[in-house]
Design a protein around this motif. Sequence first.
Motif, mmCIF file in Angstrom:
data_model
loop_
_atom_site.group_PDB
_atom_site.id
_atom_site.type_symbol
_atom_site.label_atom_id
_atom_site.label_comp_id
_atom_site.label_asym_id
_atom_site.label_seq_id
_atom_site.Cartn_x
_atom_site.Cartn_y
_atom_site.Cartn_z
ATOM 1 N N GLY A 313 0.799 -1.213 0.000
ATOM 2 C CA GLY A 313 0.000 0.000 0.000
ATOM 3 C C GLY A 313 0.834 1.266 0.000
ATOM 4 N N MET A 314 0.148 2.405 0.057
ATOM 5 C CA MET A 314 0.773 3.724 0.063
ATOM 6 C C MET A 314 0.210 4.507 1.252
ATOM 7 S SD MET A 314 -1.361 5.232 -3.225
ATOM 8 C CE MET A 314 -0.848 6.946 -3.028
ATOM 9 N N PRO A 315 0.678 5.725 1.510
ATOM 10 C CA PRO A 315 0.151 6.492 2.645
ATOM 11 C C PRO A 315 -1.363 6.683 2.557
ATOM 12 C CG PRO A 315 2.153 7.499 1.838
ATOM 13 C CD PRO A 315 1.804 6.428 0.861
ATOM 14 N N ALA A 316 -2.002 6.654 3.716
ATOM 15 C CA ALA A 316 -3.460 6.785 3.788
ATOM 16 C C ALA A 316 -3.835 7.867 4.791
ATOM 17 C CB ALA A 316 -4.090 5.456 4.191
ATOM 18 N N THR A 317 -5.022 8.408 4.611
ATOM 19 C CA THR A 317 -5.545 9.402 5.546
ATOM 20 C C THR A 317 -7.059 9.448 5.391
ATOM 21 O OG1 THR A 317 -5.374 11.712 6.259
ATOM 22 C CG2 THR A 317 -5.332 11.301 3.897
ATOM 23 N N GLY A 318 -7.707 10.347 6.128
ATOM 24 C CA GLY A 318 -9.136 10.544 5.939
ATOM 25 C C GLY A 318 -9.378 11.273 4.627
ATOM 26 N N THR A 319 -10.419 10.898 3.917
ATOM 27 C CA THR A 319 -10.689 11.459 2.598
ATOM 28 C C THR A 319 -12.037 12.179 2.617
ATOM 29 O OG1 THR A 319 -11.689 9.369 1.905
ATOM 30 C CG2 THR A 319 -9.359 9.676 1.446
ATOM 31 N N ILE A 320 -12.010 13.465 2.294
ATOM 32 C CA ILE A 320 -13.215 14.280 2.443
ATOM 33 C C ILE A 320 -14.313 13.868 1.458
ATOM 34 C CG2 ILE A 320 -14.125 16.622 2.183
ATOM 35 C CD1 ILE A 320 -11.574 17.680 3.380
ATOM 36 N N ALA A 321 -13.964 13.690 0.183
ATOM 37 C CA ALA A 321 -14.988 13.369 -0.816
ATOM 38 C C ALA A 321 -15.701 12.064 -0.484
ATOM 39 C CB ALA A 321 -14.358 13.300 -2.199
ATOM 40 N N ARG A 322 -14.933 11.026 -0.131
ATOM 41 C CA ARG A 322 -15.550 9.735 0.176
ATOM 42 C C ARG A 322 -16.294 9.768 1.512
ATOM 43 N NH1 ARG A 322 -10.017 6.946 -1.248
ATOM 44 N NH2 ARG A 322 -9.542 9.147 -1.680
#
Length: 555
Positions: A313-322
Amino acid sequence: MEIPFSFRPRLFDALRGYDRVRLAQDLGAGLTVAVVALPLAMAFAIGSGLKPEAGLFTSIIAGFLIALLGGSRVQIGGPAGAFIVIVYDIVQQYGVANLIIATALSGVLLFVMGLLRLGTLVRFIPVAVIIGFTNGIAVLIALSQVKDFLGLAIPKMPGDFFGILGALGSHLSSLNPWAAGVALLSLAVIVGWQRWLPKWGGQRAARLARVPGSIIALVLATAAVAVFGLPVETIGSRFGGIPAALPDFTLPAFSWESARFLLMPTITLAALGAIESLLCARVADGMIGDRHDPNQELMAQGVANFVTPFFGGMPATGTIARTVTNVKSGATSPVAGMVHALVLLVVMLAAAPLAASIPLATLAAILMFVAWNMGEWREFARLKSYRLPYRITLVSVFLLTVVFDLTVAVEFGIFAACLTFIYRISSLSRAERITAAEQPLLAGMDGRIEVWRLYGTVFFGATKLVESLEDRLPARALVLDLKNVIYVDSTGAEALEALSKACETRGVALIVSGLMGQPRDIVRRIGLYHRLQGHLRPDVASATAAALALAAEGG
């Protein structure tokens, strides 16, 4: 001082009173978000210089862990557009193995931030800084997609702004009209599907518009390329397709020679991940009338970013659109986020062969649309309504993000914001001389007794107020009214102590009134309180009377 450890995912509280109705809502929301996340995950990975499956793995693994362990009821985790520029730069400079190390270390840093209860500190980052680097990242994302949008034959895209411009300019002659046509039509479908279809087609069209335009564009473009054999680059032609299975656990080859350069990339990934996830959680709070736990959210982000890179995987965070899609689809608990991850897993396992025909021009169009929606472009038009420091900070951070790098931009932005804050606070601090009009007892005492009232804060940026009093001491007594002083730092306390010593040297009595709260505590800690014993009064009237008595004793 002991820091209380608390690790309580929001899932525990959200499942109280959970029933079939809420489960049905969460299942529907999770399915809808998975449809939105599918093309974005692949597009973000490709834009970051990685294989498309890296985005899918991140949405599945990190998305599940963030929902399971997070501090928000409805937050959706996964790869985000804000990371594209940073990840691409790390991959180009240090390679994928070191991206894995930097991401895992950023996960550790995020967990420690949550453990130390630093979640609220992210709110202290000025709005001008956030808008500046968000708009800058949006520009870089759009610029990085011009290659695939136009089908340019560029073997390797540079990571810097001027390098990208140079590469695009020197390869414009290799433009692929078929790729450009697919990209333009895809962008038109994405924009028109959700913005124009509901206006023109009535209620039935409005219901259709709930399906993301990116999915419609992806399906139509993939079908067109496969049926008509259009000469455009696809996931299959560049990456060989997407594996129909999750990867095995893999440890990267660790090298101190390269890893020692990863400190700043690690801090950048952690800082951006914290900012994005907590801003996203605050947006979700406003939509559902809830309050997230920022420290639990940081710990969940930390776990996800530590685990995911070892599984491709790659870096992850909270996603506003989703997350917004999740809320609007009726999500009631973190179960929706877990369902979204599981649906993506099923789709990847079942439909991976179909992904080989997805044209990269369509994914570039999706990222162009994401970049446009990501930026807060109206803020540029509104700049003239703000003060000069705000304008300088926002524009500088924007330009530094685009031209140099996000880390430099944020560092400068925070530094500029701190200077602005210090200047404004120091300008609010002032000293006002009290005359005989307010205190009749002072009549005829000019040059012998002076009474000054200080306002605001006495800190390192406002010590000139105290120092100026030291330069013009009266003959017999100086009264300082500190009733309106709310804060004194160590530098301010030293200035007060220096004033006390100067008064003592020149035989001038220093009388202080209204010393309360934090100023009283720091004056006590440095020993000045003890030296002022006998010269402390509760109010300015009694302090003035004491000064007059001392003046009378001395003739």
